[in-house]
Scaffold this active site. Structure first.
Site, mmCIF file in Angstrom:
data_model
loop_
_atom_site.group_PDB
_atom_site.id
_atom_site.type_symbol
_atom_site.label_atom_id
_atom_site.label_comp_id
_atom_site.label_asym_id
_atom_site.label_seq_id
_atom_site.Cartn_x
_atom_site.Cartn_y
_atom_site.Cartn_z
ATOM 1 N N GLU B 144 0.809 -1.221 0.000
ATOM 2 C CA GLU B 144 0.000 0.000 0.000
ATOM 3 C C GLU B 144 0.835 1.261 0.000
ATOM 4 O O GLU B 144 0.546 2.208 -0.715
ATOM 5 C CB GLU B 144 -0.924 0.054 1.231
ATOM 6 C CG GLU B 144 -2.164 -0.783 1.137
ATOM 7 C CD GLU B 144 -1.869 -2.226 1.405
ATOM 8 O OE1 GLU B 144 -0.743 -2.522 1.831
ATOM 9 O OE2 GLU B 144 -2.754 -3.056 1.188
ATOM 10 N N HIS B 213 -10.260 -4.923 10.505
ATOM 11 C CA HIS B 213 -10.943 -4.754 9.225
ATOM 12 C C HIS B 213 -12.220 -3.951 9.375
ATOM 13 O O HIS B 213 -13.073 -3.979 8.503
ATOM 14 C CB HIS B 213 -11.249 -6.112 8.599
ATOM 15 C CG HIS B 213 -10.010 -6.832 8.172
ATOM 16 N ND1 HIS B 213 -9.163 -7.427 9.064
ATOM 17 C CD2 HIS B 213 -9.463 -7.040 6.950
ATOM 18 C CE1 HIS B 213 -8.150 -7.976 8.416
ATOM 19 N NE2 HIS B 213 -8.310 -7.747 7.128
#
Lengths: 392, 408
Positions: B144, B213
């Protein structure tokens, strides 16, 4: 820029010796006669065949190299005094000793190729077409600076010159550099990106991530590690298990270059550009050295000896090397070169004087360039009732 | 009163699998929304908003959706003609917006994990890679930090990348790139470089996805200067905001929600672009202003059904623009109702609600009859167990209680 001044300087000071000598001197300095030089050391290569050690150059090019490097050196020394005089604040990372990398790289590429580097960016900015005035004004936080006084020492940019900065966070510029290469591949232009970083940044994870992606998609990216052997105050052998940074690419080929030899740098960059356009990324490790400490707040002598510094200065200084070459090939006299350096000192002082007169940015500049014009918010004064500025 | 009856009918439709028919916003101009702006202590610049992306139709008021859900009477009238527009799910709306922009502008490209051959983990980019090629819809490795940096570097040269974070929480790894390079480069370069990047991805609390998450990144990103943040909540605004974000020359972070991807709605066939800085009037009312965004909008509308039955008339605004706040719409509403309830999914500490509370208090303090109430998620990592997870976020009964207490 530099070439015309040096030519003028030479012509001014050529003494009328015997006509034949005079004629020979004029000939070599004005002509583009080729001179072949050998790099000081052979290239060490990883997963690739190294380029040749011998390079052709010309008197013009030699004088240009000398002039450009002298200007960069002068600028950095002047920045040192300005910092001590508290006209430059914050962080100031000086590049003296490493000029050969900037000048050599610039001579091998065009302005459409992109360069991105970290915070030791003053000289590379100059190489990309930045002026001394823009440099000093930015360092002193004035309006005429290249980033309007809002960036500072670590944020020099020149869009027209293909110079993408100027970044403060170690290693963060390498993914940006891969992005520049991606855009070049996307638009199918035949240009490359040089993403520069230091030996300290070579241990950053994002570097390997970026390298992986560049290799995966064959991006025209050249990763240049300016190895000055110290990551701030930590020597490279204390920070890296494997200080052979040119080998760190594993599947990506690498080349180790003597970064104090401007011709080696030029040859390596030319070679790398050809490689990158055809085969994807390549790593160049420039073995170089910085005379100053990491920044102005670092004396630079607590983690290395003064003998080491002066030793490198004596044996490997890039400007001295060019000086010796010029004198050996009779392109200019000792005095002419000294005069060029004096000239550089003069123009640097003039630029500093002009920059000192340049005004500080307006208070309204606090809010400009936060967003691109047409969007934004309003900023209210401390009392929250009166609108002080409308952000563009 | 008509509004309340409409609200009841509408709210029942909402609780069933969400088939939303909306009135064409251009046709319905609520007279309330055209109230003249009196001289106030807070002046809001509307220049940027009017000129941008409204397809030449002037007047901000025309873009209000006065009802998130249509009343039954109107659908009957509309269905006599062959139902204009087309029905789609929210992720399809995002894809449609993205595809239209990619057709329109060759510099728009997508990059992210599994966006290409796999079609996107939430199917937002399905079918785009075969159509536009692997370079324009780029499958990145799981890195990322560097692929966000790569997108920003590409944006510096003039490309318009749309970077997808598979889950917003993963973008924490790219925080340095987003904060320092994305947000600040335009400023530190003195305006030389603009960064027209869109960073998008799903976030929020899902169905027992676990703590890492289920993060709400809007609270972490909100302080970064130089970026804009928007949150979509319906297929209509998802497509419009996606297009607006791509066309914007500023870096925009588009927050989607994991649980909203399968919302169905009928949207118009004609092209439209929404305004990034504008809030959406979901349900006009008189008694209390409820400010919300993303998934909590639906909890609020569910609570609104109960509230209406109990005789309250809440005004529900989906703020959509998380940075900057649309204080014009919000202020108008506060001046009318004098009571504010903020319902958000961020945590109590340092969330969007906290900033919004401060902004409203600073600017509209004189108009408030009661302190602002902010309902947020609990300051805990989201637990796995279903019951605990439900208690972490704000539920409709809590909203009803809060409104009752506020309106005493």
């Amino acid at each position: 820029m530099a070439l015309s001044t040096s030519r003028r300087a030479i012509n001014q000071f050529i003494k009328p010796l015997s006509s034949s000598v005079y004629a020979t001197r004029r000939l070599t300095s004005d002509s583009t006669a080729t001179i072949t030089v050998e790099t000081s050391l052979p290239f060490t290569a990883h997963n690739i065949d190294p380029p040749s050690r011998s390079i052709t150059t010309s008197p013009n090019e030699l004088m240009t190299f000398f002039s450009d490097m002298a200007e960069m050196r002068r600028m950095e020394i002047a920045a040192d005094s300005l910092y001590k005089a508290k006209l430059i604040r914050g962080f100031c990372h000086l590049y003296d000793g490493q000029e050969a990398v900037a000048v050599g790289m610039e001579s091998a590429i065009t302005r459409k190729d992109c360069i991105i580097t970290a915070y030791r960016d003053h000289c590379i900015f100059l190489g990309r077409g930045g002026t001394l005035l823009e440099s000093f004004a930015e360092l002193m936080g004035r309006k005429e600076g290249c980033s309007r006084g809002k960036g500072g020492s670590m944020h020099f940019y020149k869009k027209e010159g293909g110079f993408y900065g100027g970044h403060g966070i170690v290693g963060a510029q390498v993914p940006l550099g891969i992005g520049l290469a991606f855009a070049q591949k996307y638009s199918k232009e035949e240009y490359v990106t040089f993403a520069m970083y230091g030996d300290g940044a070579a241990n950053q994870g994002q570097l390997f991530e970026a390298l992986n992606m560049a290799a995966l998609w064959d991006l025209p990216a050249i990763l240049v590690c300016e190895n000055n052997h110290y990551g701030m105050g930590t020597a490279e052998w204390r920070a890296a298990k494997s200080p052979a940074y040119y080998k760190r690419g594993d599947y990506v080929p690498g080349l180790k270059v003597d970064g104090m030899d401007v011709f080696a740098v030029k040859q390596a960059c030319k070679f790398a550009k050809e490689h990158a356009l055809k085969n994807g990324p390549i790593i160049l490790e420039m073995d170089t050295y910085r005379y100053h400490g990491h920044s102005m707040s670092d004396p630079g002598s607590t983690y290395r000896t003064r003998d080491e510094i002066s030793g490198v200065r004596q044996e490997r200084d890039p400007i001295e090397r060019i000086r010796k070459l010029i004198l050996a090939h009779d392109i200019a006299t000792e005095k002419e070169l000294k005069d060029i350096e004096k000239e550089k000192r003069k123009i640097v002082d003039e630029a500093i004087a002009k920059a000192k007169e340049s005004p500080m940015p307006d208070p309204s500049e606090l809010f400009t360039n936060v967003y691109v014009k047409g969007f934004g918010v309003e900023a209210c004064g401390a009392d929250r009732k009166e609108v002080r500025a409308t952000l563009p | 009163m008509a509004a309340i009856i409409q609200g009841i009918g509408a709210a029942t439709a909402l609780t069933s699998p969400n088939s939303l028919d909306i009135k064409k916003s251009f046709l319905s101009i609520s007279p309330r929304s055209l109230s003249v702006r009196k001289g106030s202590s807070f002046v809001v610049s509307s220049d940027g908003r009017l000129s941008y992306g409204l397809n030449g139709r002037g007047g901000r008021a025309e873009h209000f959706i006065t009802n998130a859900v249509a009343a039954k009477e109107d659908t009957a009238a509309a269905s006599t003609s062959s139902k204009p527009g087309h029905e789609l799910l929210l992720f399809e709306a995002l894809r449609e917006g993205l595809e239209e922009e990619m057709d329109r502008d060759p510099t728009v490209c997508v990059m992210g994990e599994d966006v290409g051959h796999y079609g996107g983990s939430y199917k937002v980019t399905k079918g785009l890679a075969p159509k536009y090629g692997d370079l324009r819809v780029l499958d990145t490795p799981i890195a990322e930090n560097s692929f966000t940096g790569m997108g920003i570097g590409a944006a510096m040269t003039g490309l318009r990348p749309v970077v997808e974070g598979m889950n917003m929480g993963f973008l924490l790894l790219a925080f340095n790139q987003i904060s320092n390079n994305c947000g600040m480069l335009h400023y530190t370069s003195g305006g030389q470089f603009k960064i027209p990047i869109v960073i998008r991805g799903p976030g929020g609390v899902g169905r027992q996805l676990g703590a890492e998450h289920s993060q709400r990144l809007e609270s972490y990103f909100q302080s970064i200067p130089g970026i804009q943040m928007v949150a979509c909540s319906t297929p209509y605004n998802a497509k419009g905001l996606m297009k607006a974000a791509i066309r914007s020359d500023n870096p925009v972070i588009l927050f989607e929600h994991v649980l909203l991807y399968n919302l169905k709605e009928r949207i118009q066939d004609e092209e439209y672009v929404l305004n990034l800085e504008e809030a959406e009037m979901v349900r006009p009312g008189e008694h209390v202003t409820i400010l919300t965004y993303s998934r909590m909008r639906y909890h609020v509308m569910q609570a609104a059904k109960t509230l209406v039955n109990k005789g309250y008339d809440p005004e529900v605004i989906d703020i959509r623009s998380l940075k900057p706040f649309d204080l014009y719409t919000i202020g108008k509403s506060v001046k009318k109702t004098h009571r504010v309830l903020i319902v958000e999914e961020c945590m109590r500490t340092g969330g969007i609600g906290a900033s919004l509370t401060a902004a409203i208090t600073e600017n509209f303090h004189d108009y408030l009859d009661a302190p602002i109430v902010c309902l947020s998620s609990q300051d805990v990592p989201t637990p796995y167990a279903g019951t605990l997870e439900n208690w972490t976020v704000v539920q409709p009964p809590q909203i009803v209680t809060a409104v009752e207490q506020l309106c005493q």
